[in-house]
Design a protein around this motif. Structure first.
Motif, PDB file in Angstrom:
ATOM      1  N   TYR A  10       0.833  -1.205   0.000  1.00 28.40           N
ATOM      2  CA  TYR A  10       0.000   0.000   0.000  1.00 28.40           C
ATOM      3  C   TYR A  10       0.871   1.260   0.000  1.00 28.40           C
ATOM      4  CZ  TYR A  10      -3.452  -3.470   1.473  1.00 28.40           C
ATOM      5  OH  TYR A  10      -4.258  -4.575   1.556  1.00 28.40           O
ATOM      6  N   GLY A  11       2.077   1.145  -0.533  1.00 24.30           N
ATOM      7  CA  GLY A  11       3.009   2.268  -0.502  1.00 24.30           C
ATOM      8  C   GLY A  11       2.505   3.502  -1.211  1.00 24.30           C
ATOM      9  N   ASP A  12       1.987   3.320  -2.429  1.00 27.67           N
ATOM     10  CA  ASP A  12       1.502   4.471  -3.197  1.00 27.67           C
ATOM     11  C   ASP A  12       0.336   5.160  -2.499  1.00 27.67           C
ATOM     12  OD1 ASP A  12       3.406   3.979  -5.101  1.00 27.67           O
ATOM     13  OD2 ASP A  12       2.055   2.953  -6.490  1.00 27.67           O
ATOM     14  N   SER A  13      -0.560   4.359  -1.926  1.00 25.28           N
ATOM     15  CA  SER A  13      -1.704   4.928  -1.208  1.00 25.28           C
ATOM     16  C   SER A  13      -1.242   5.739  -0.003  1.00 25.28           C
ATOM     17  CB  SER A  13      -2.656   3.820  -0.749  1.00 25.28           C
ATOM     18  OG  SER A  13      -3.120   3.065  -1.839  1.00 25.28           O
ATOM     19  N   LEU A  14      -0.267   5.200   0.722  1.00 24.49           N
ATOM     20  CA  LEU A  14       0.241   5.901   1.902  1.00 24.49           C
ATOM     21  C   LEU A  14       0.916   7.212   1.526  1.00 24.49           C
ATOM     22  CD1 LEU A  14       1.732   2.917   3.962  1.00 24.49           C
ATOM     23  CD2 LEU A  14      -0.380   4.177   4.416  1.00 24.49           C
ATOM     24  N   VAL A  15       1.610   7.217   0.397  1.00 22.99           N
ATOM     25  CA  VAL A  15       2.263   8.448  -0.048  1.00 22.99           C
ATOM     26  C   VAL A  15       1.221   9.524  -0.351  1.00 22.99           C
ATOM     27  CG1 VAL A  15       3.638   9.505  -1.880  1.00 22.99           C
ATOM     28  CG2 VAL A  15       4.322   7.308  -0.929  1.00 22.99           C
ATOM     29  N   VAL A  16       0.171   9.147  -1.086  1.00 22.24           N
ATOM     30  CA  VAL A  16      -0.879  10.107  -1.450  1.00 22.24           C
ATOM     31  C   VAL A  16      -1.601  10.614  -0.203  1.00 22.24           C
ATOM     32  CG1 VAL A  16      -3.029  10.431  -2.715  1.00 22.24           C
ATOM     33  CG2 VAL A  16      -1.185   9.098  -3.737  1.00 22.24           C
ATOM     34  N   VAL A  17      -1.948   9.699   0.703  1.00 26.61           N
ATOM     35  CA  VAL A  17      -2.647  10.101   1.928  1.00 26.61           C
ATOM     36  C   VAL A  17      -1.745  10.968   2.800  1.00 26.61           C
ATOM     37  CG1 VAL A  17      -3.705   9.276   4.062  1.00 26.61           C
ATOM     38  CG2 VAL A  17      -4.163   8.089   1.915  1.00 26.61           C
ATOM     39  N   GLY A  18      -0.474  10.583   2.923  1.00 27.06           N
ATOM     40  CA  GLY A  18       0.462  11.362   3.730  1.00 27.06           C
ATOM     41  C   GLY A  18       0.664  12.769   3.197  1.00 27.06           C
ATOM     42  N   ILE A  19       0.810  12.882   1.879  1.00 23.95           N
ATOM     43  CA  ILE A  19       0.964  14.209   1.278  1.00 23.95           C
ATOM     44  C   ILE A  19      -0.318  15.023   1.448  1.00 23.95           C
ATOM     45  CG2 ILE A  19       1.282  15.437  -0.906  1.00 23.95           C
ATOM     46  CD1 ILE A  19       3.220  13.301  -1.757  1.00 23.95           C
ATOM     47  N   SER A  20      -1.461  14.364   1.374  1.00 20.04           N
ATOM     48  CA  SER A  20      -2.739  15.060   1.566  1.00 20.04           C
ATOM     49  C   SER A  20      -2.856  15.607   2.986  1.00 20.04           C
ATOM     50  CB  SER A  20      -3.908  14.112   1.265  1.00 20.04           C
ATOM     51  OG  SER A  20      -3.876  13.658  -0.065  1.00 20.04           O
ATOM     52  N   VAL A  21      -2.425  14.816   3.967  1.00 21.55           N
ATOM     53  CA  VAL A  21      -2.474  15.260   5.368  1.00 21.55           C
ATOM     54  C   VAL A  21      -1.545  16.459   5.573  1.00 21.55           C
ATOM     55  CG1 VAL A  21      -1.930  14.624   7.742  1.00 21.55           C
ATOM     56  CG2 VAL A  21      -3.124  13.003   6.273  1.00 21.55           C
ATOM     57  N   CYS A  22      -0.320  16.354   5.051  1.00 16.26           N
ATOM     58  CA  CYS A  22       0.634  17.461   5.193  1.00 16.26           C
ATOM     59  C   CYS A  22       0.122  18.721   4.489  1.00 16.26           C
ATOM     60  CB  CYS A  22       1.992  17.059   4.617  1.00 16.26           C
ATOM     61  SG  CYS A  22       2.818  15.738   5.527  1.00 16.26           S
ATOM     62  N   ASP A 162      -9.345  -0.383 -10.254  1.00 17.84           N
ATOM     63  CA  ASP A 162      -8.110   0.392 -10.157  1.00 17.84           C
ATOM     64  C   ASP A 162      -8.444   1.838  -9.804  1.00 17.84           C
ATOM     65  OD1 ASP A 162      -6.471  -1.719 -10.719  1.00 17.84           O
ATOM     66  OD2 ASP A 162      -6.231  -1.263 -12.841  1.00 17.84           O
ATOM     67  N   CYS A 163      -7.726   2.394  -8.857  1.00 17.57           N
ATOM     68  CA  CYS A 163      -7.989   3.761  -8.393  1.00 17.57           C
ATOM     69  C   CYS A 163      -6.827   4.668  -8.767  1.00 17.57           C
ATOM     70  CB  CYS A 163      -8.196   3.769  -6.881  1.00 17.57           C
ATOM     71  SG  CYS A 163      -8.488   5.404  -6.175  1.00 17.57           S
ATOM     72  N   SER A 164      -7.125   5.744  -9.424  1.00 14.05           N
ATOM     73  CA  SER A 164      -6.093   6.691  -9.833  1.00 14.05           C
ATOM     74  C   SER A 164      -5.738   7.629  -8.688  1.00 14.05           C
ATOM     75  CB  SER A 164      -6.573   7.512 -11.035  1.00 14.05           C
ATOM     76  OG  SER A 164      -7.667   8.335 -10.672  1.00 14.05           O
ATOM     77  N   MET A 165      -4.610   8.298  -8.832  1.00 14.96           N
ATOM     78  CA  MET A 165      -4.179   9.266  -7.827  1.00 14.96           C
ATOM     79  C   MET A 165      -5.177  10.408  -7.698  1.00 14.96           C
ATOM     80  SD  MET A 165      -2.835  12.548  -7.531  1.00 14.96           S
ATOM     81  CE  MET A 165      -2.364  12.842  -9.228  1.00 14.96           C
ATOM     82  N   VAL A 166      -5.732  10.828  -8.823  1.00 15.15           N
ATOM     83  CA  VAL A 166      -6.664  11.958  -8.821  1.00 15.15           C
ATOM     84  C   VAL A 166      -7.852  11.684  -7.910  1.00 15.15           C
ATOM     85  CG1 VAL A 166      -8.199  13.360 -10.245  1.00 15.15           C
ATOM     86  CG2 VAL A 166      -5.979  12.639 -11.147  1.00 15.15           C
ATOM     87  N   PHE A 167      -8.419  10.492  -8.015  1.00 12.25           N
ATOM     88  CA  PHE A 167      -9.601  10.140  -7.232  1.00 12.25           C
ATOM     89  C   PHE A 167      -9.266  10.043  -5.744  1.00 12.25           C
ATOM     90  CE2 PHE A 167     -12.855   7.005  -5.770  1.00 12.25           C
ATOM     91  CZ  PHE A 167     -13.969   7.792  -6.026  1.00 12.25           C
ATOM     92  N   LEU A 168      -8.162   9.368  -5.416  1.00  8.40           N
ATOM     93  CA  LEU A 168      -7.770   9.216  -4.016  1.00  8.40           C
ATOM     94  C   LEU A 168      -7.415  10.566  -3.393  1.00  8.40           C
ATOM     95  CD1 LEU A 168      -7.203   7.348  -1.642  1.00  8.40           C
ATOM     96  CD2 LEU A 168      -4.889   7.018  -2.527  1.00  8.40           C
ATOM     97  N   PHE A 170      -8.537  13.461  -4.313  1.00  6.09           N
ATOM     98  CA  PHE A 170      -9.790  14.216  -4.193  1.00  6.09           C
ATOM     99  C   PHE A 170     -10.539  13.821  -2.925  1.00  6.09           C
ATOM    100  CE2 PHE A 170     -14.408  14.294  -5.064  1.00  6.09           C
ATOM    101  CZ  PHE A 170     -14.595  15.657  -5.188  1.00  6.09           C
ATOM    102  N   LEU A 171     -10.647  12.507  -2.657  1.00  8.54           N
ATOM    103  CA  LEU A 171     -11.338  12.042  -1.458  1.00  8.54           C
ATOM    104  C   LEU A 171     -10.606  12.480  -0.189  1.00  8.54           C
ATOM    105  CD1 LEU A 171     -12.332   8.392  -2.492  1.00  8.54           C
ATOM    106  CD2 LEU A 171     -13.769  10.427  -2.496  1.00  8.54           C
ATOM    107  N   CYS A 172      -9.277  12.378  -0.218  1.00  7.58           N
ATOM    108  CA  CYS A 172      -8.491  12.778   0.948  1.00  7.58           C
ATOM    109  C   CYS A 172      -8.608  14.274   1.213  1.00  7.58           C
ATOM    110  CB  CYS A 172      -7.020  12.395   0.743  1.00  7.58           C
ATOM    111  SG  CYS A 172      -6.696  10.629   0.770  1.00  7.58           S
ATOM    112  N   SER A 173      -8.569  15.070   0.156  1.00 10.96           N
ATOM    113  CA  SER A 173      -8.627  16.521   0.317  1.00 10.96           C
ATOM    114  C   SER A 173      -9.934  16.953   0.964  1.00 10.96           C
ATOM    115  CB  SER A 173      -8.466  17.206  -1.048  1.00 10.96           C
ATOM    116  OG  SER A 173      -7.215  16.905  -1.615  1.00 10.96           O
ATOM    117  N   ILE A 174     -11.025  16.304   0.575  1.00 11.87           N
ATOM    118  CA  ILE A 174     -12.331  16.662   1.132  1.00 11.87           C
ATOM    119  C   ILE A 174     -12.450  16.232   2.592  1.00 11.87           C
ATOM    120  CG2 ILE A 174     -14.808  16.214   0.993  1.00 11.87           C
ATOM    121  CD1 ILE A 174     -14.552  16.049  -1.993  1.00 11.87           C
TER     122      ILE A 174
END
Length: 206
Positions: A10-22, A162-168, A170-174
């Motif tokens: 889940y490395g890519d997901s964690l990177v996107v979520v982590g960057i979204s949190v920061c 398959d989930c793209s970065m854009v969708f993930l 977007f959900l994290c940002s909201i």
């Protein structure tokens, strides 16, 4: 860092979520620096809270006394007609004050909004360059066609899960920033929802 995490399942997901949190913390820090700590914002927020509470109190008082007034209206129609009229005028004044304060509050956020938009644009460009054409997560369901256009945007293949970065992102940002604002006490004050720069028309006028 992103390359190292990508080796995990889940490395890519964690990177996107982590960057979204920061990014959410950074955006709220910018908003606090430019808006939330200013005396103008605090004064407007206090005015909105007071007007909202006063309006709710007046509405509850008006509704509770409506039954008693209607019962006594038959005996004293002239006296009963003046009180509701005076109460309605006071409520209109409070509503007008609430709308004006909310509009001023929305205008005061424009400066930080432009800076935050610039930060989000830069972060989105960075993430897009890192994960272009790569699925960062797997959805537990097959989304409807409307959602699929966004969740599968820019991805090869035909797997609908398959989930793209854009969708993930977007959900994290909201979700992350909204809950962060509530946690830090920066969420919009009571009575400000739906009464921004372009408020809904008053049904009493139509």
């Amino acid at each position: 860092m992103a390359t190292a995490l990508s080796s995990f399942r889940y490395g890519d997901s964690l990177v996107v979520v982590g960057i979204s949190v920061c990014t959410a913390f950074l955006c709220e820090g910018i908003s606090w620096l430019l808006i939330y700590r200013t005396s103008t914002y605090k004064s407007l927020r206090s005015s909105i809270d007071k007007a909202s509470k006063k309006l709710e109190s007046m509405k509850s008082t008006s509704s509770s006394s409506a039954a008693a007034t209607s019962g006594a209206a038959a005996g004293a129609p002239a006296a009963s007609s003046k009180k509701p009229s005076s109460r309605a005028k006071k409520m209109d004044r409070v509503e007008t004050s609430l709308k004006e304060s909310t509009r001023d509050l929305s205008l005061s956020k424009f400066k930080s909004g432009a800076v935050v938009a610039g930060v989000l644009f830069v972060v989105f460009g960075l993430l897009n360059s890192l994960f272009e054409g790569r699925a960062v997560a797997k959805l537990p369901f097959s989304p409807i066609p409307l959602v699929l256009k966004m969740s599968h945007r820019g991805l090869p293949g035909t797997d609908p899960t398959d989930c793209s970065m854009v969708f993930l992102y977007f959900l994290c940002s909201i979700s992350i920033r909204t809950n962060l604002q509530k946690f830090l006490g920066f969420s919009p004050p009571r009575g400000a929802a739906g009464a921004g720069l372009f408020p809904m028309p008053d049904p009493k006028i139509s």
